[in-house]
Design a protein around this motif. Structure first.
Motif, PDB file in Angstrom:
ATOM      1  N   ASN A  21      73.416  31.961  -6.650  1.00 11.82           N
ATOM      2  CA  ASN A  21      73.949  32.173  -5.366  1.00 11.82           C
ATOM      3  C   ASN A  21      73.454  33.636  -5.146  1.00 11.82           C
ATOM      4  N   TYR A  81      70.677  29.170  -3.680  1.00 12.18           N
ATOM      5  CA  TYR A  81      71.322  28.682  -4.232  1.00 12.18           C
ATOM      6  C   TYR A  81      70.378  28.052  -5.688  1.00 12.18           C
ATOM      7  N   THR A  86      66.044  23.020  -8.796  1.00  7.68           N
ATOM      8  CA  THR A  86      66.707  22.937  -7.558  1.00  7.68           C
ATOM      9  C   THR A  86      66.501  23.657  -6.886  1.00  7.68           C
ATOM     10  N   ARG A  88      67.783  25.456  -3.253  1.00  5.47           N
ATOM     11  CA  ARG A  88      67.792  25.423  -2.114  1.00  5.47           C
ATOM     12  C   ARG A  88      68.489  26.613  -1.194  1.00  5.47           C
ATOM     13  N   GLU A  90      68.850  28.367   2.533  1.00  8.95           N
ATOM     14  CA  GLU A  90      69.679  27.882   3.513  1.00  8.95           C
ATOM     15  C   GLU A  90      69.323  29.328   5.149  1.00  8.95           C
ATOM     16  N   TRP A 125      63.326  18.871   3.798  1.00  7.72           N
ATOM     17  CA  TRP A 125      64.707  19.309   4.286  1.00  7.72           C
ATOM     18  C   TRP A 125      65.151  19.431   5.311  1.00  7.72           C
ATOM     19  N   TRP A 138      67.776  24.152   5.960  1.00  6.79           N
ATOM     20  CA  TRP A 138      68.036  23.767   4.708  1.00  6.79           C
ATOM     21  C   TRP A 138      66.660  23.620   4.399  1.00  6.79           C
ATOM     22  N   GLU A 140      64.773  21.562   0.237  1.00 10.14           N
ATOM     23  CA  GLU A 140      64.739  22.293  -1.465  1.00 10.14           C
ATOM     24  C   GLU A 140      63.443  21.531  -1.687  1.00 10.14           C
TER      25      GLU A 140
END
Length: 165
Positions: A21, A81, A86, A88, A90, A125, A138, A140
């Motif tokens: 992250n 992340y 995957t 992500r 944000e 999203w 967010w 992904e």
């Protein structure tokens, strides 16, 4: 002896699927939005992740945060992340009363295409309302496994092919 080898193998497997992250607070200005994309792509580069699609998604979400989610004197937060394959993304801002909605842009309009692009590039999203006065948008993106970092070995003109032969 075999117990030690098994424990080492299990530890290595756990490290390989560790969550990566990155989080940064940025000013809610056009400069902050540009910096969000630059910092995100540099972090993704160090992780060996794809850059193009995630860079566009970060740029759009950050631009929306500084355009529609700006509150004078308050920053926005970018978080990345990576879990498994995957990514992500944000972006959290401080205007929870203005939730983004996917709309078709007006013909000839110079704006209004950001979420259309996010919708096209992301696998999923959405928007999460956080503790007042925040919201998080967010997205992904499923990515291939990270490629190993370059070792710095090899001479000029060396090329590496994924298909030996």
């Amino acid at each position: 002896m075999s117990d030690v080898n098994q424990e080492t193998a299990e530890s290595t497997a756990q490290l390989d699927c560790a969550i990566r992250n990155f989080t940064v607070l940025l000013s809610s200005t056009p400069r902050g939005a540009r910096l969000a994309r630059l910092l995100a792509t540099e972090q993704l580069r160090t992780w060996g992740m794809p850059l193009e699609a995630p860079g566009h998604v970060v740029a759009e979400l950050a631009a929306n945060a500084v355009t529609h989610g700006r509150v004078r004197g308050r920053d926005f937060r970018l978080t990345l992340y990576v879990v498994g394959d995957t990514l992500r993304i944000e972006v959290t801002d401080t205007r929870c009363e203005r939730l983004p909605q996917l709309r078709e842009p007006a013909a000839g309009s110079e704006s209004g295409r950001g979420l259309v692009l996010v919708d096209a590039l992301a696998d999923r999203w959405g928007v999460r309302e956080d503790r007042f006065p925040r919201k998080t948008v967010w997205a992904e993106l499923r990515c291939s496994e990270p490629e190993p970092a370059p070792t710095g070995r090899g001479g000029a003109g060396d090329s590496h092919s994924k298909n030996p032969g």
